[in-house]
Design a protein around this motif. Structure first.
Motif, PDB file in Angstrom:
ATOM      1  N   HIS A  67     -43.097 -36.901  16.204  1.00 21.25           N
ATOM      2  CA  HIS A  67     -42.734 -37.316  14.853  1.00 21.25           C
ATOM      3  C   HIS A  67     -41.427 -38.084  14.950  1.00 21.25           C
ATOM      4  CE1 HIS A  67     -43.149 -37.332  10.600  1.00 21.25           C
ATOM      5  NE2 HIS A  67     -42.161 -36.504  10.339  1.00 21.25           N
ATOM      6  N   HIS A  68     -40.965 -38.629  13.814  1.00 26.80           N
ATOM      7  CA  HIS A  68     -39.737 -39.432  13.853  1.00 26.80           C
ATOM      8  C   HIS A  68     -38.521 -38.617  14.298  1.00 26.80           C
ATOM      9  CE1 HIS A  68     -37.960 -37.723  10.193  1.00 26.80           C
ATOM     10  NE2 HIS A  68     -39.160 -37.774   9.653  1.00 26.80           N
ATOM     11  N   ILE A  69     -38.507 -37.311  14.039  1.00 28.78           N
ATOM     12  CA  ILE A  69     -37.363 -36.512  14.487  1.00 28.78           C
ATOM     13  C   ILE A  69     -37.323 -36.427  16.014  1.00 28.78           C
ATOM     14  CG2 ILE A  69     -38.595 -34.304  14.269  1.00 28.78           C
ATOM     15  CD1 ILE A  69     -35.881 -33.051  13.491  1.00 28.78           C
ATOM     16  N   ASP A  70     -38.492 -36.402  16.653  1.00 28.72           N
ATOM     17  CA  ASP A  70     -38.522 -36.401  18.121  1.00 28.72           C
ATOM     18  C   ASP A  70     -37.982 -37.715  18.666  1.00 28.72           C
ATOM     19  OD1 ASP A  70     -39.896 -33.795  18.708  1.00 28.72           O
ATOM     20  OD2 ASP A  70     -41.440 -34.723  17.458  1.00 28.72           O
ATOM     21  N   ALA A  71     -38.295 -38.821  17.982  1.00 29.63           N
ATOM     22  CA  ALA A  71     -37.753 -40.118  18.391  1.00 29.63           C
ATOM     23  C   ALA A  71     -36.229 -40.124  18.258  1.00 29.63           C
ATOM     24  CB  ALA A  71     -38.356 -41.230  17.539  1.00 29.63           C
ATOM     25  N   ALA A  72     -35.711 -39.523  17.187  1.00 28.01           N
ATOM     26  CA  ALA A  72     -34.258 -39.457  16.998  1.00 28.01           C
ATOM     27  C   ALA A  72     -33.602 -38.580  18.063  1.00 28.01           C
ATOM     28  CB  ALA A  72     -33.939 -38.926  15.605  1.00 28.01           C
ATOM     29  N   ILE A  73     -34.243 -37.472  18.397  1.00 27.50           N
ATOM     30  CA  ILE A  73     -33.727 -36.594  19.456  1.00 27.50           C
ATOM     31  C   ILE A  73     -33.663 -37.355  20.783  1.00 27.50           C
ATOM     32  CG2 ILE A  73     -34.288 -34.572  20.868  1.00 27.50           C
ATOM     33  CD1 ILE A  73     -35.461 -33.313  18.284  1.00 27.50           C
ATOM     34  N   PHE A  74     -34.725 -38.070  21.089  1.00 26.66           N
ATOM     35  CA  PHE A  74     -34.769 -38.852  22.330  1.00 26.66           C
ATOM     36  C   PHE A  74     -33.689 -39.941  22.315  1.00 26.66           C
ATOM     37  CE2 PHE A  74     -37.563 -41.426  25.420  1.00 26.66           C
ATOM     38  CZ  PHE A  74     -37.126 -40.687  26.503  1.00 26.66           C
ATOM     39  N   SER A  75     -33.490 -40.546  21.157  1.00 25.15           N
ATOM     40  CA  SER A  75     -32.451 -41.567  21.009  1.00 25.15           C
ATOM     41  C   SER A  75     -31.072 -40.994  21.303  1.00 25.15           C
ATOM     42  CB  SER A  75     -32.489 -42.147  19.589  1.00 25.15           C
ATOM     43  OG  SER A  75     -31.379 -42.980  19.339  1.00 25.15           O
ATOM     44  N   SER A  76     -30.767 -39.810  20.763  1.00 22.88           N
ATOM     45  CA  SER A  76     -29.465 -39.180  21.021  1.00 22.88           C
ATOM     46  C   SER A  76     -29.300 -38.869  22.504  1.00 22.88           C
ATOM     47  CB  SER A  76     -29.332 -37.893  20.200  1.00 22.88           C
ATOM     48  OG  SER A  76     -29.138 -38.185  18.838  1.00 22.88           O
TER      49      SER A  76
ATOM     50  N   LEU B 137     -27.847 -45.915  10.468  1.00 24.96           N
ATOM     51  CA  LEU B 137     -27.649 -45.567  11.874  1.00 24.96           C
ATOM     52  C   LEU B 137     -28.050 -44.122  12.157  1.00 24.96           C
ATOM     53  CD1 LEU B 137     -24.231 -47.339  12.484  1.00 24.96           C
ATOM     54  CD2 LEU B 137     -26.373 -47.889  13.631  1.00 24.96           C
ATOM     55  N   ARG B 138     -27.741 -43.231  11.226  1.00 20.78           N
ATOM     56  CA  ARG B 138     -28.027 -41.812  11.449  1.00 20.78           C
ATOM     57  C   ARG B 138     -29.510 -41.497  11.374  1.00 20.78           C
ATOM     58  NH1 ARG B 138     -23.749 -37.304   9.819  1.00 20.78           N
ATOM     59  NH2 ARG B 138     -25.530 -36.103  10.554  1.00 20.78           N
ATOM     60  N   TYR B 139     -30.196 -42.078  10.387  1.00 19.76           N
ATOM     61  CA  TYR B 139     -31.521 -41.572  10.060  1.00 19.76           C
ATOM     62  C   TYR B 139     -32.683 -42.543  10.276  1.00 19.76           C
ATOM     63  CZ  TYR B 139     -28.785 -37.786   8.129  1.00 19.76           C
ATOM     64  OH  TYR B 139     -27.911 -36.738   7.995  1.00 19.76           O
ATOM     65  N   LEU B 140     -32.400 -43.800  10.531  1.00 20.59           N
ATOM     66  CA  LEU B 140     -33.487 -44.751  10.757  1.00 20.59           C
ATOM     67  C   LEU B 140     -33.531 -45.233  12.200  1.00 20.59           C
ATOM     68  CD1 LEU B 140     -33.253 -46.808   7.448  1.00 20.59           C
ATOM     69  CD2 LEU B 140     -34.779 -44.928   7.994  1.00 20.59           C
ATOM     70  N   ARG B 141     -32.813 -44.572  13.061  1.00 20.03           N
ATOM     71  CA  ARG B 141     -32.804 -44.927  14.483  1.00 20.03           C
ATOM     72  C   ARG B 141     -34.014 -44.315  15.193  1.00 20.03           C
ATOM     73  NH1 ARG B 141     -30.373 -40.222  17.168  1.00 20.03           N
ATOM     74  NH2 ARG B 141     -29.584 -38.827  15.535  1.00 20.03           N
ATOM     75  N   GLY B 142     -34.206 -44.774  16.414  1.00 19.04           N
ATOM     76  CA  GLY B 142     -35.220 -44.147  17.252  1.00 19.04           C
ATOM     77  C   GLY B 142     -36.569 -44.821  17.253  1.00 19.04           C
ATOM     78  N   ARG B 143     -36.682 -45.984  16.591  1.00 13.86           N
ATOM     79  CA  ARG B 143     -38.005 -46.613  16.539  1.00 13.86           C
ATOM     80  C   ARG B 143     -38.458 -47.083  17.931  1.00 13.86           C
ATOM     81  NH1 ARG B 143     -36.638 -50.312  11.347  1.00 13.86           N
ATOM     82  NH2 ARG B 143     -34.600 -50.137  12.343  1.00 13.86           N
ATOM     83  N   THR B 144     -37.561 -47.721  18.645  1.00 11.06           N
ATOM     84  CA  THR B 144     -37.933 -48.184  19.990  1.00 11.06           C
ATOM     85  C   THR B 144     -38.095 -47.011  20.951  1.00 11.06           C
ATOM     86  OG1 THR B 144     -36.790 -50.296  19.654  1.00 11.06           O
ATOM     87  CG2 THR B 144     -37.227 -49.631  21.934  1.00 11.06           C
ATOM     88  N   SER B 145     -37.114 -46.094  20.948  1.00  5.16           N
ATOM     89  CA  SER B 145     -37.199 -44.950  21.858  1.00  5.16           C
ATOM     90  C   SER B 145     -38.414 -44.083  21.532  1.00  5.16           C
ATOM     91  CB  SER B 145     -35.911 -44.119  21.791  1.00  5.16           C
ATOM     92  OG  SER B 145     -35.631 -43.697  20.481  1.00  5.16           O
ATOM     93  N   GLY B 146     -38.817 -44.059  20.265  1.00  6.19           N
ATOM     94  CA  GLY B 146     -40.001 -43.294  19.891  1.00  6.19           C
ATOM     95  C   GLY B 146     -41.267 -43.819  20.550  1.00  6.19           C
TER      96      GLY B 146
END
Length: 409
Positions: free
Chosen positions: A364-373, A341-350
């Motif tokens: 990058h994937h960190i931007d997707a995670a930021i957008f997810s949060s 949940l913490r680190y593999l999220r954000g695929r759709t929002s990315g």
């Protein structure tokens, strides 16, 4: 400010205080699904009749506990602001400050952090808690308005409050303390970069966490229609009753199957929970791979509208994922799910983020995670708005605001 008695002895806690403390403990360690009049009275050695005498009902006790938690959170916010120098700080100082505040909130004020999350879950199910959820939102909006003004970025206070709401929920989940803290610092630095019109810088700690988390959780394949049915039922139970309510018997009853069939398809409780997680995740990620591939051809306004619909339109699966997130935060045995949940999220929002920014601004994937949060924080604000179109319009405006910051628009 009250002073201690002259003899140095503390006053004994009142019945009200003991019951409120027990409620806050229950939210932290067991979740709302485990709370009952009898369980609270048993944990405090207080008569059932005494609870009704002091609060009138269990619901009123829960409301009083929330009011107590909000007051305590307000005091925490006041202390944090008081610790900062009065002099203005540059906008670049936001990342480190944000990471420190999230870490302190999730670890030093863990009980209050769980109370906040439980308030939102309750508010979706019971209208009584909607005003309390509104108080939490107002509290954090005011807190970040004060801090962002000191940093010279007052216009980004609301978006930062949304990011804080989403990211602090994930940071409640303990996975690897040192990596979690380092990755949080990178994520908050990335958010600070967004507000300056740049994508996140490299994130080696988050990269490492993603690799480890991906190797640590293998979801069981859903082999046939019966397995799919069991998984969907398990997800619905988690959404309704929390992880504590997920039992083989409950799944068998709700799915209309025998206990033997359920236990044959999913041999262990961990397999059953993994299936529930997979079902909830697939429900929340309602767009297919083909639909996501079509996003770059759409106009940004259409992408934003579709994203807002996905985030606040129906909330499919979102409550269940919230329940699972809190269960991972409470139970060390669920650590593999927590890492996922913490680190593999954000695929759709990315995918949506890339479509909104266009090829000129690769992410990058960190931007997707930021957008997810950020989007999770938006969901927490609008999920109580009854009118669907109003929810979607509000979410669209929030999305437009953060994309404008990232693009310098």
């Amino acid at each position: 400010m009250a002073t201690a008695p002259e003899d140095g002895m503390k006053h004994p806690r009142t019945t009200n205080e003991r019951l409120i403390d027990a409620t806050l403990d229950a939210w932290q360690f067991g979740g709302g699904a485990t709370i009952s009049v009898r369980s609270l009275c048993a944990s405090t050695n207080i008569q059932v009749s005494s609870l009704y005498h002091h609060f009138g009902s269990l619901e009123q006790l829960l409301v009083s506990a929330q009011e107590h938690a909000i007051d305590a959170a307000e005091a925490w916010c006041t202390r944090q602001i008081g610790l900062l120098a009065d002099d203005a700080m540059p906008p670049a100082a936001l990342g480190a400050l944000l990471a420190g505040l999230i870490d302190d909130w999730c670890h030093d004020e863990r009980r209050l952090a769980f109370a906040w999350r439980e308030c939102h879950l309750n508010a979706v199910k019971q209208a009584t808690f909607i005003p309390l959820a509104g108080r939490w939102t107002k509290l954090w909006s005011g807190f970040w308005a004060e801090l962002c003004e000191r940093l010279g970025i007052a216009g980004h206070a609301i978006t930062t409050a949304r990011f804080f709401a989403g990211e602090s929920g994930f940071h409640l989940v303990p996975w690897n303390r040192q990596i979690d803290r380092a990755a949080l610092g990178e994520t908050c630095t990335g958010w600070s970069a967004w507000l300056c019109g740049q994508v996140s810088p490299p994130s080696p700690w988050r990269d490492r966490a993603r690799a480890l988390a991906g190797a640590g959780l293998v979801l069981p394949p859903l082999r046939d229609d019966v397995a799919e049915r069991i998984a969907a039922t398990a997800g619905a139970i988690v959404e309704r009753s929390g992880v504590a309510g997920l039992t083989y018997r409950a799944v068998a009853v709700d799915a209309g199957l025998t206990l033997g069939v359920v236990s044959h398809k999913f041999r262990t409780g961990a397999d059953l929970l993994a299936a529930a997680f997979d079902a909830l995740y697939r429900r929340a990620a309602t767009r297919t791979a083909d639909e996501l591939a079509d996003l770059p051809a759409m106009q940004p306004e259409a992408v934003s509208h579709e994203l807002a619909e996905m985030v606040v339109g129906e909330f499919a699966g979102s409550l269940g994922l919230d329940e699972l997130l809190l269960a991972c935060a409470r139970n060390p045995a669920l650590r593999p799910f927590g890492g996922h949940l913490r680190y593999l999220r954000g695929r759709t929002s990315g995918h949506y983020l890339a479509a909104l920014l266009g090829p000129a601004k690769p992410t990058h994937h960190i931007d997707a995670a930021i957008f997810s949060s950020f989007l999770i924080g938006v969901t927490g604000v609008y999920c109580f708005v009854q009118d669907r179109e109003e929810r979607i319009a509000g979410a669209e405006a929030e999305i437009a605001r953060v994309i404008a910051a990232l693009t310098g628009g």
